[in-house]
Design a protein around this motif. Structure first.
Motif, PDB file in Angstrom:
ATOM      1  N   ILE A  57       9.638  10.463  -6.483  1.00 50.82           N
ATOM      2  CA  ILE A  57       9.062   9.536  -7.454  1.00 50.82           C
ATOM      3  C   ILE A  57       7.599   9.917  -7.606  1.00 50.82           C
ATOM      4  CG2 ILE A  57       8.520   7.139  -7.975  1.00 50.82           C
ATOM      5  CD1 ILE A  57      10.956   6.371  -6.291  1.00 50.82           C
ATOM      6  N   ILE A  58       7.195  10.205  -8.837  1.00 45.62           N
ATOM      7  CA  ILE A  58       5.829  10.655  -9.092  1.00 45.62           C
ATOM      8  C   ILE A  58       5.131   9.700 -10.046  1.00 45.62           C
ATOM      9  CG2 ILE A  58       6.429  13.071  -8.737  1.00 45.62           C
ATOM     10  CD1 ILE A  58       6.265  13.397 -11.806  1.00 45.62           C
ATOM     11  N   ARG A  59       3.821   9.767 -10.049  1.00 49.28           N
ATOM     12  CA  ARG A  59       3.014   9.031 -11.016  1.00 49.28           C
ATOM     13  C   ARG A  59       2.413  10.045 -11.980  1.00 49.28           C
ATOM     14  NH1 ARG A  59      -0.027   3.999  -9.496  1.00 49.28           N
ATOM     15  NH2 ARG A  59       2.132   3.428  -9.621  1.00 49.28           N
ATOM     16  N   ARG A  72       0.859  -1.179   0.000  1.00 49.03           N
ATOM     17  CA  ARG A  72       0.000   0.000   0.000  1.00 49.03           C
ATOM     18  C   ARG A  72       0.900   1.236   0.000  1.00 49.03           C
ATOM     19  NH1 ARG A  72      -5.190   1.360   3.711  1.00 49.03           N
ATOM     20  NH2 ARG A  72      -5.494   3.417   2.857  1.00 49.03           N
ATOM     21  N   ILE A  73       0.719   2.090  -0.995  1.00 47.80           N
ATOM     22  CA  ILE A  73       1.531   3.289  -1.144  1.00 47.80           C
ATOM     23  C   ILE A  73       0.692   4.492  -0.763  1.00 47.80           C
ATOM     24  CG2 ILE A  73       2.797   4.726  -2.782  1.00 47.80           C
ATOM     25  CD1 ILE A  73       3.291   2.198  -4.412  1.00 47.80           C
ATOM     26  N   LYS A  74       1.254   5.346   0.088  1.00 41.91           N
ATOM     27  CA  LYS A  74       0.554   6.555   0.481  1.00 41.91           C
ATOM     28  C   LYS A  74       0.806   7.629  -0.571  1.00 41.91           C
ATOM     29  CE  LYS A  74      -0.024   9.761   4.233  1.00 41.91           C
ATOM     30  NZ  LYS A  74       0.373  10.167   5.559  1.00 41.91           N
ATOM     31  N   ASN A  75      -0.254   8.110  -1.200  1.00 44.20           N
ATOM     32  CA  ASN A  75      -0.128   9.120  -2.236  1.00 44.20           C
ATOM     33  C   ASN A  75      -0.287  10.514  -1.655  1.00 44.20           C
ATOM     34  OD1 ASN A  75       0.210   7.254  -4.226  1.00 44.20           O
ATOM     35  ND2 ASN A  75      -1.904   7.299  -4.904  1.00 44.20           N
ATOM     36  N   ASN A  76       0.531  11.426  -2.098  1.00 52.77           N
ATOM     37  CA  ASN A  76       0.409  12.835  -1.796  1.00 52.77           C
ATOM     38  C   ASN A  76       0.383  13.575  -3.117  1.00 52.77           C
ATOM     39  OD1 ASN A  76       0.486  12.713   1.046  1.00 52.77           O
ATOM     40  ND2 ASN A  76       2.671  12.358   0.938  1.00 52.77           N
ATOM     41  N   CYS A  77      -0.299  14.696  -3.138  1.00 51.26           N
ATOM     42  CA  CYS A  77      -0.400  15.488  -4.348  1.00 51.26           C
ATOM     43  C   CYS A  77       0.462  16.735  -4.226  1.00 51.26           C
ATOM     44  CB  CYS A  77      -1.847  15.897  -4.563  1.00 51.26           C
ATOM     45  SG  CYS A  77      -2.517  15.261  -6.058  1.00 51.26           S
ATOM     46  N   THR A  78       1.098  17.116  -5.316  1.00 50.59           N
ATOM     47  CA  THR A  78       1.825  18.371  -5.402  1.00 50.59           C
ATOM     48  C   THR A  78       1.757  18.844  -6.841  1.00 50.59           C
ATOM     49  OG1 THR A  78       3.859  19.501  -4.790  1.00 50.59           O
ATOM     50  CG2 THR A  78       4.105  17.366  -5.842  1.00 50.59           C
ATOM     51  N   THR A  79       2.352  19.993  -7.115  1.00 55.35           N
ATOM     52  CA  THR A  79       2.353  20.517  -8.475  1.00 55.35           C
ATOM     53  C   THR A  79       3.706  20.269  -9.122  1.00 55.35           C
ATOM     54  OG1 THR A  79       3.028  22.712  -7.734  1.00 55.35           O
ATOM     55  CG2 THR A  79       0.672  22.305  -7.937  1.00 55.35           C
ATOM     56  N   ILE A  80       3.738  20.338 -10.428  1.00 53.78           N
ATOM     57  CA  ILE A  80       4.968  20.116 -11.186  1.00 53.78           C
ATOM     58  C   ILE A  80       6.045  21.122 -10.777  1.00 53.78           C
ATOM     59  CG2 ILE A  80       5.955  20.304 -13.518  1.00 53.78           C
ATOM     60  CD1 ILE A  80       4.510  17.750 -13.305  1.00 53.78           C
ATOM     61  N   GLY A 110       1.530  24.410 -12.827  1.00 49.68           N
ATOM     62  CA  GLY A 110       0.371  24.246 -11.959  1.00 49.68           C
ATOM     63  C   GLY A 110      -0.273  22.872 -12.033  1.00 49.68           C
ATOM     64  N   LEU A 111       0.215  22.006 -12.909  1.00 50.10           N
ATOM     65  CA  LEU A 111      -0.345  20.662 -13.075  1.00 50.10           C
ATOM     66  C   LEU A 111      -0.095  19.829 -11.829  1.00 50.10           C
ATOM     67  CD1 LEU A 111      -1.644  18.676 -15.136  1.00 50.10           C
ATOM     68  CD2 LEU A 111       0.677  17.967 -15.667  1.00 50.10           C
ATOM     69  N   ARG A 112      -1.121  19.166 -11.313  1.00 49.84           N
ATOM     70  CA  ARG A 112      -0.996  18.371 -10.091  1.00 49.84           C
ATOM     71  C   ARG A 112      -0.621  16.930 -10.435  1.00 49.84           C
ATOM     72  NH1 ARG A 112      -2.019  21.130  -5.939  1.00 49.84           N
ATOM     73  NH2 ARG A 112      -2.546  19.567  -4.432  1.00 49.84           N
ATOM     74  N   VAL A 113       0.305  16.369  -9.649  1.00 52.09           N
ATOM     75  CA  VAL A 113       0.749  14.985  -9.818  1.00 52.09           C
ATOM     76  C   VAL A 113       0.762  14.296  -8.467  1.00 52.09           C
ATOM     77  CG1 VAL A 113       2.146  15.373 -11.883  1.00 52.09           C
ATOM     78  CG2 VAL A 113       3.172  15.671  -9.649  1.00 52.09           C
ATOM     79  N   ASN A 114       0.715  12.981  -8.480  1.00 56.03           N
ATOM     80  CA  ASN A 114       0.801  12.188  -7.252  1.00 56.03           C
ATOM     81  C   ASN A 114       2.252  11.862  -6.951  1.00 56.03           C
ATOM     82  OD1 ASN A 114      -1.925  12.011  -6.687  1.00 56.03           O
ATOM     83  ND2 ASN A 114      -2.194  10.255  -8.034  1.00 56.03           N
TER      84      ASN A 114
END
Length: 80
Positions: A19-21, A3-11, A60-64
């Protein structure tokens, strides 16, 4: 099961080692190549492991983010 904990941020806030998805691919950020202000906004270019080797997108694009090693939890993102 992993189980991977995802956090969101911007580019625009990515740092080396994250490591991003992005579009169903896991990409590791190596370094920032270029940040350019255009008429459409701030464009960031990163060298990455995976994909085609370069990630170029609007800041401004959001990534996990899949790893939390370099995340500053007190940082807030403001949009104009």
């Amino acid at each position: 099961m992993l189980r991977i904990k995802n956090n969101c941020t911007t580019i625009g806030l990515l740092k080396p080692g994250m490591i991003i998805r992005y579009h169903d691919e896991d990409l590791k950020i190596i370094k920032l190549l270029e940040r350019k202000l255009t008429s459409k906004g701030l464009i960031c270019k990163y060298k990455v492991n995976g994909g085609n080797g370069i990630l170029s997108a609007h800041s401004g694009l959001r990534v996990n983010v899949l790893t939390e090693r370099h995340i500053n939890k007190d940082h807030r993102t403001w949009y104009m």
